[in-house]
Design a protein around this motif. Structure first.
Motif, mmCIF file in Angstrom:
data_model
loop_
_atom_site.group_PDB
_atom_site.id
_atom_site.type_symbol
_atom_site.label_atom_id
_atom_site.label_comp_id
_atom_site.label_asym_id
_atom_site.label_seq_id
_atom_site.Cartn_x
_atom_site.Cartn_y
_atom_site.Cartn_z
ATOM 1 N N ASN A 42 0.794 -48.220 64.293
ATOM 2 C CA ASN A 42 -0.100 -49.383 64.250
ATOM 3 C C ASN A 42 -1.541 -48.998 64.564
ATOM 4 O OD1 ASN A 42 1.906 -51.243 63.575
ATOM 5 N ND2 ASN A 42 2.472 -51.575 65.718
ATOM 6 N N GLN A 45 -3.174 -47.225 61.596
ATOM 7 C CA GLN A 45 -3.591 -48.169 60.553
ATOM 8 C C GLN A 45 -4.865 -48.903 60.957
ATOM 9 O OE1 GLN A 45 -2.120 -48.202 57.606
ATOM 10 N NE2 GLN A 45 -0.422 -46.886 58.224
ATOM 11 N N SER A 46 -4.942 -49.340 62.225
ATOM 12 C CA SER A 46 -6.123 -50.085 62.661
ATOM 13 C C SER A 46 -7.350 -49.184 62.692
ATOM 14 C CB SER A 46 -5.893 -50.746 64.027
ATOM 15 O OG SER A 46 -5.950 -49.828 65.084
ATOM 16 N N GLN A 274 -5.756 -51.633 69.939
ATOM 17 C CA GLN A 274 -5.904 -51.848 68.491
ATOM 18 C C GLN A 274 -7.332 -52.270 68.162
ATOM 19 O OE1 GLN A 274 -3.353 -53.770 65.855
ATOM 20 N NE2 GLN A 274 -1.499 -52.758 66.542
#
Length: 294
Positions: A42, A45-46, A274
């Motif tokens: 995750n 991707q961020s 994130q």
């Protein structure tokens, strides 16, 4: 998560970003990418989407990456254990081959592919490409006996950086992604600490910001509390009294050099958050420690 945000709150976030977009339009931002942000799916991707967004709104992000866990994984398969002295990886010839394969190949291409999948135009480089990071063997003083030196093998320090290839890529709307491998006067390759490459590159490119992603909330005092704003002189005192040590030293060293060499601000931020990059660049509240030049 975004579905729970009220429209007025979304509008506030967007309006808060506008002054920063204007302020940093056309400016270079050097980002050291490492730690959990490189291994957690995750966070990966961020990070990629953040870099692409910064490029799309007119900034020039330049990514320098590490790859310590990936190198250790390959060394384990060969039955070799990674050895570190004063925060630096000891790199014999066999280890250097692994470093080149992992950093210049596997990790670099993965990051390039990730950014490109999010709509960017990333190009992967090592210091050998275009002969742009010139290196020499790093001579390290022994902490316990300053009269003695430590041989770290194929570990280098930066002799000079030729920024022309980076400037060329920026002008073509490409996003440079750089593995910290330098080339010596006789063509030999050197493993260089990625924090140091990012710091020196930010100086040479006259960057607006240097952002170092870490696995901590930022620079912490002896009680473990976050220090949100520091000057170079305050950091010197933290090193002297032992608050900052080990793997944080190369990071702090590169941050200090950059801050004292014209980079307007250096940010040591929590890469486990994130969209940490966007929070640091485009909002009033950052996610780490800000080191100002003065």
């Amino acid at each position: 998560m975004s579905q729970n945000i009220q429209p007025e709150h979304k509008a506030k976030i967007l309006s808060e970003a506008l002054p920063y977009i204007k302020k940093f339009f056309g400016k270079t931002i050097v980002i050291k990418y490492g730690g959990n942000a490189m291994v957690d799916e995750n966070l990966k991707q961020s990070f990629a989407s953040d870099v692409v967004l910064l490029k799309l709104v007119g900034m020039n992000p330049v990514v320098v990456h590490g790859g310590g866990p990936q190198i250790d994984e390959h060394l384990d398969k060969l039955g070799k254990k990674g050895e570190f002295i004063q925060g630096m990886r000891v790199t014999d010839s066999e280890t250097m081959d692994i470093v080149e394969m992992v950093l210049g190949g596997q990790v670099n291409k993965e990051i390039v592919n990730l950014i490109n999948r999010h709509g960017g135009k990333a190009v992967g480089l090592t210091g050998q490409d275009g002969n742009f990071i010139h290196a020499k063997k790093l001579i390290v003083q022994n902490d316990t006996d300053p009269k003695k030196t430590i041989d770290l093998g194929h570990v280098g320090e930066i002799a000079s950086i030729n920024p022309s290839i980076i400037n060329f890529l920026d002008e073509g709307d490409f996003i440079p992604v750089i593995a910290p491998i330098g080339v010596g006067a006789n063509g030999e390759t050197y493993n260089i600490n990625a924090d140091l490459v990012a710091g020196k590159l930010s100086e040479v490119l006259n960057a607006e910001k240097l952002i170092l992603l870490t696995n901590t909330p930022g620079v912490l005092d002896k009680k473990g509390s976050l220090l949100t704003g520091l000057t170079p002189n305050e950091i010197d005192k933290l090193v002297e009294d032992g608050t900052l040590s080990g793997g944080m030293l190369p990071k702090i060293s590169s941050a200090l050099d950059a801050a004292r060499s014209g980079v307007k601000s250096v940010h040591i931020i929590d890469g486990r958050v994130q969209h940490a990059l966007l929070l640091e660049v485009l909002t009033d509240e950052g996610v780490g420690t800000l080191i100002k030049a003065k």
